[in-house]
Design a protein around this motif. Structure first.
Motif, PDB file in Angstrom:
ATOM      1  N   LEU A   1     -85.387  44.987  -9.324  1.00 19.66           N
ATOM      2  CA  LEU A   1     -83.302  44.936  -8.926  1.00 19.66           C
ATOM      3  C   LEU A   1     -83.403  46.476  -7.931  1.00 19.66           C
ATOM      4  O   LEU A   1     -82.703  45.772  -7.775  1.00 19.66           O
ATOM      5  N   LEU A   2     -83.710  47.230  -8.652  1.00 20.94           N
ATOM      6  CA  LEU A   2     -83.440  48.421  -7.747  1.00 20.94           C
ATOM      7  C   LEU A   2     -83.413  48.411  -5.905  1.00 20.94           C
ATOM      8  O   LEU A   2     -83.351  49.562  -5.799  1.00 20.94           O
ATOM      9  N   SER A   3     -84.709  47.963  -5.289  1.00 20.01           N
ATOM     10  CA  SER A   3     -85.328  47.919  -4.594  1.00 20.01           C
ATOM     11  C   SER A   3     -84.286  46.894  -3.669  1.00 20.01           C
ATOM     12  O   SER A   3     -83.896  46.568  -2.583  1.00 20.01           O
TER      13      SER A   3
ATOM     14  N   VAL B   1     -78.556  39.716  -3.362  1.00 18.11           N
ATOM     15  CA  VAL B   1     -78.311  40.425  -3.791  1.00 18.11           C
ATOM     16  C   VAL B   1     -77.493  42.344  -3.571  1.00 18.11           C
ATOM     17  O   VAL B   1     -76.673  42.759  -4.017  1.00 18.11           O
ATOM     18  N   LYS B   2     -78.594  42.571  -2.569  1.00 17.68           N
ATOM     19  CA  LYS B   2     -78.148  43.749  -2.089  1.00 17.68           C
ATOM     20  C   LYS B   2     -76.741  43.877  -1.593  1.00 17.68           C
ATOM     21  O   LYS B   2     -75.258  44.773  -1.977  1.00 17.68           O
ATOM     22  N   GLU B   3     -76.255  42.498  -0.649  1.00 21.38           N
ATOM     23  CA  GLU B   3     -74.253  42.710  -0.343  1.00 21.38           C
ATOM     24  C   GLU B   3     -73.571  42.835  -1.847  1.00 21.38           C
ATOM     25  O   GLU B   3     -73.061  43.500  -1.700  1.00 21.38           O
ATOM     26  N   ASN B   4     -74.143  42.037  -3.349  1.00 20.28           N
ATOM     27  CA  ASN B   4     -73.388  41.529  -3.828  1.00 20.28           C
ATOM     28  C   ASN B   4     -73.302  43.527  -4.211  1.00 20.28           C
ATOM     29  O   ASN B   4     -72.306  44.050  -5.448  1.00 20.28           O
TER      30      ASN B   4
ATOM     31  N   LYS C   1     -79.151  37.429 -12.247  1.00 19.47           N
ATOM     32  CA  LYS C   1     -80.216  36.617 -11.351  1.00 19.47           C
ATOM     33  C   LYS C   1     -81.788  38.066 -11.021  1.00 19.47           C
ATOM     34  O   LYS C   1     -81.793  38.855 -11.387  1.00 19.47           O
ATOM     35  N   ASP C   2     -82.321  36.903 -10.891  1.00 22.56           N
ATOM     36  CA  ASP C   2     -84.095  36.800 -10.945  1.00 22.56           C
ATOM     37  C   ASP C   2     -84.794  37.404  -9.504  1.00 22.56           C
ATOM     38  O   ASP C   2     -84.896  35.719  -8.628  1.00 22.56           O
ATOM     39  N   VAL C   3     -84.542  38.190  -8.856  1.00 23.22           N
ATOM     40  CA  VAL C   3     -85.482  38.407  -7.498  1.00 23.22           C
ATOM     41  C   VAL C   3     -86.864  38.242  -7.125  1.00 23.22           C
ATOM     42  O   VAL C   3     -86.829  37.777  -6.531  1.00 23.22           O
ATOM     43  N   TRP C   4     -87.665  38.048  -8.239  1.00 26.86           N
ATOM     44  CA  TRP C   4     -88.493  38.093  -8.216  1.00 26.86           C
ATOM     45  C   TRP C   4     -88.471  36.333  -8.171  1.00 26.86           C
ATOM     46  O   TRP C   4     -89.698  35.605  -6.962  1.00 26.86           O
TER      47      TRP C   4
END
Length: 263
Positions: free
Chosen positions: A12-14, A50-53, A96-99
């Motif tokens: 997530l934090l990336s 995801v970063k934008e959110n 959300k699942d980033v992977w």
């Protein structure tokens, strides 16, 4: 705190504002920051979304681990939520699942992300970690196995792979966590051996013939970095074996071929 950031950053934090914000939260090795930022091109597109959110919430002020071990996704008649194993924490919102680059909305979605293909995680063990490739190099990679070089079960696993080398191609990563300083010393000697083929045979058979000739100035950092993977892959027992599609197991299964062949 480092373990928390490794697991969280890769999941997530990336997607937070920048690597500098992460370094403000804790001091991490430069190579580890690079590992956290590394991702396949298609992952980067989803991470940016995801970063934008997340950026709508402003700059990251701080990060704190919550006292919980497991999370469960719950689908109810009027919506879904995430709950901790003890029922203490309930999170209502978008998951959300980033992977996998997926938003989890239903139980079916949650089921689909139970396994994470190794290639989805965004790191390259053959380039970043202390490893040996065991099996048939002409085959696609069978998966990644984290092993302690002092573990008897590691030897059983690796000898089984060697005996059936025409069927498998495993990337085996040194993770000296069971045998303490002895494991670290053995891992360093295996990784730094001039004769890599003999070192691989020593790892497989529990021998030490390659120890007599070591590379000068050999870095231990690829070995140390493997330890940060324990939280990421939820490793509690070694060897920890991850099939390429994400099916994983702690320890060496008695019927390994049957385990590997399952859907």
């Amino acid at each position: 705190m480092k373990k928390l950031l490794v697991a969280a950053a890769l999941a997530l934090l990336s997607v937070c504002s920048s690597a500098q914000e992460l370094s403000n939260a804790a001091s991490l090795p430069d190579d580890l920051k690079t590992l956290m930022e590394d991702a396949r091109p298609d992952q980067k597109v989803y991470r940016e979304e995801v970063k934008e959110n997340l950026e709508k919430k402003g700059r990251v002020i701080g990060i704190r681990e919550l006292p919980m071990k497991k999370l469960f996704f719950v689908e109810a008649e009027n919506g879904s939520y995430v709950i901790s194993a003890d029922g203490r924490f309930v999170m209502d919102g978008m998951l959300k699942d980033v992977w996998h680059r997926k938003t989890i909305r239903t139980l079916q979605d949650a089921e689909k992300v139970q396994r994470t293909p190794v290639s989805n995680i965004g790191f390259k063990p053959e380039e970043q970690l202390a490893h040996f490739v065991i099996g048939n190099p002409d085959l696609p990679r069978s998966g990644v196995a984290f092993v302690d070089p002092m573990s008897a079960y590691t030897v059983k696993f690796l000898q089984h792979i060697q005996e059936n080398e025409s069927e498998y191609n495993w990337t085996v990563v040194l993770m000296p966590m069971v045998g303490g300083s002895n494991s670290m010393d053995r891992a360093r000697k295996l990784w730094c051996a001039v004769d890599k083929e003999q070192a691989k045979n020593d790892l497989i058979n529990g021998t030490s013939e390659s120890y007599s000739d070591l590379e000068g100035g050999c870095s231990e950092q690829p070995i140390q970095m493997a330890k940060y993977m324990a939280s990421l892959f939820q490793i509690e027992q070694l060897p920890h074996i991850i099939r390429e599609d994400g099916l994983s197991i702690g320890g060496f299964p008695v019927e390994f071929d049957k385990w590997y062949a399952q859907p």
